[in-house]
Scaffold this motif. Structure first.
Motif: not given
Ligand code: ADP
Length: 400
Positions: A167-170, A175-176, A182-183, A340-342
């Motif tokens: 759940e946290q990973v999702r 969020a990522n 957004r950028t 992911r995203f690292y």
């Protein structure tokens, strides 16, 4: 009389008497026969109890959850292996109090509450037995309906750690992705406002604005493509479509596709590819993997560097090795680059159009094929990425 006493002793000690025949008066003979019937009935009851105990134990052992049985005084009467493992019940917990056995006041209080109210109770607990905290859901289910007639309670312990982590990973992923979207969107909005307010920009400035917008729109499409690809790879029904194809030819095609990018950065490209290395794998996914690896090798290369792409095989596997003489990866970041995203350097990755998803895609594809990917690197000297794939992925394996 002595013979009768001996018979009773044998029955109590669960020994089979040689005979139930008692010599002597009629009463003694009758008692002897009654003792024989009693012994038979006790034996039957014992067999039945053992059978039931065996059944209960089998069910308890097979349970994926930890299960404890407590009496009304909250003493442990039974604990299955899973409970012992989850709650780290040291020694023999049988007979000790629930609090002693679990060393957890919350579980004990919930058990007291459940027994008093004769109603189930559920509590969430976080343990700190190991370096990584674990999350359990503990449910206490009283046995029997009313307080004076309760026999005790069953304490069920379910490990929710993996579920919580997933759940946290999702959540992190969503969020990522939102942050990454957004950028470029705020950059578009900013420049569009500038252009609407003052459409007559000097030509040089207009070109700069359009180029920046183009760069961010490219990044936006890469991000959407990578997110979709990852979502597909992670979906449960994710399937590979393996077929037999020439991996050597596939690698050569990727090198051809990237020629312009190599030239632009003055990179020397070396290849060590056997003429026809045939493998059974999903060609589209293998190509996606190669694109990501070669893309990184180019992005993180210093101008005038080199990239070496080689293919080789052993008895069961093929190895695809992409080596560069680029900026390298610090040792402390190396274990995390497949997350992911690292990114080692967020700004730099963005600058070169990275999404932070490429290597997670590579890892997923390799794993779906039953293979793996490995990174070795030296800061400032270069990086070697090695993908190992079984030479033949069968369709059935690939789907599972
Ligand atoms: P990105 O889109 O940012 O390149 P990846 O998932 O492909 O994302 O890679 C994650 C990070 O790993 C990159 O941001 C970069 O810091 C590092 N990395 C990957 N490949 C290389 C390489 N060949 N050389 C140096 N660093 C690399």
């Amino acid at each position: 009389m002595f013979r009768l006493e001996q018979l009773i002793d044998d029955i109590l000690g669960q020994r089979k008497p040689r005979s139930f025949i008692v010599r002597g008066n009629r009463v003694a003979r009758r008692i002897g026969l009654q003792l024989e019937q009693l012994n038979e009935r006790v034996g039957n009851l014992r067999d039945k109890a053992e059978e039931e105990q065996f059944g209960t134990q089998a069910v308890m052992t097979a349970l994926p959850d930890g299960a404890l049985l407590i009496d009304t005084a909250r003493r442990v009467r039974f604990a299955n292996m899973r409970a012992q493992e989850l709650l780290q019940l040291g020694g023999d917990p049988i007979g000790s109090s629930l609090l002693e056995a679990t060393r957890d006041a919350t579980i004990d209080a919930a058990a007291r509450g459940a027994l008093l109210a004769a109603a189930p109770q559920t509590v969430a607990i976080k343990t700190a037995f190991s370096s990584v905290p674990r999350h359990f859901e503990v449910r206490i289910e009283p046995i029997g309906k009313e307080t004076p007639y309760l026999a005790g309670a069953v304490v069920l312990v379910r490990d929710l750690t993996d579920l919580k982590q997933a759940e946290q990973v999702r959540r992190d992923f969503v969020a990522n992705v939102s942050h990454e979207l957004r950028t470029p969107l705020s950059i578009f909005r900013g420049y569009l406002e500038t252009l609407l307010e003052n459409p007559r920009q000097p030509p040089g400035e207009l070109l700069r604005i359009l180029e920046t917008m183009e760069r961010h729109s490219n990044r936006l499409s890469s991000l959407v493509e990578d997110v979709l690809s990852l979502a597909q790879l992670e979906a449960n029904e994710s399937k590979l479509e393996p077929e037999s194809f020439d991996l050597s030819e596939c690698v050569r095609a990727v090198v051809r596709d990237w020629q312009q990018k190599f030239v632009r950065k003055h990179l020397e490209i070396q290849t060590d590819i056997p003429p026809h290395l045939i493998i059974t794998a999903d060609p589209v996914r293998v190509q996606e993997m190669l694109y990501n690896l070669v893309d990184n090798a180019v992005k993180y290369s210093k101008p005038n560097g080199w990239i070496n792409i080689s293919l080789n095989r052993d008895a069961d596997n093929v190895h695809i090795v992409v080596k560069d003489s680029g900026i390298g990866i610090p040792a402390r970041d190396l274990p995390r680059i497949f997350e992911r995203f690292y990114r080692v350097d967020k700004a730099r990755s963005r600058e070169v159009g990275g999404t932070g998803l490429g290597l997670s895609i590579v890892k997923h594809i390799a794993q779906l094929h039953g293979g793996a990917v490995h990174a070795a690197s030296k800061l400032g000297e270069g990086t070697t990425m090695t993908v190992t794939l079984p030479s033949a992925v069968r369709a059935r394996d690939a789907a599972s």
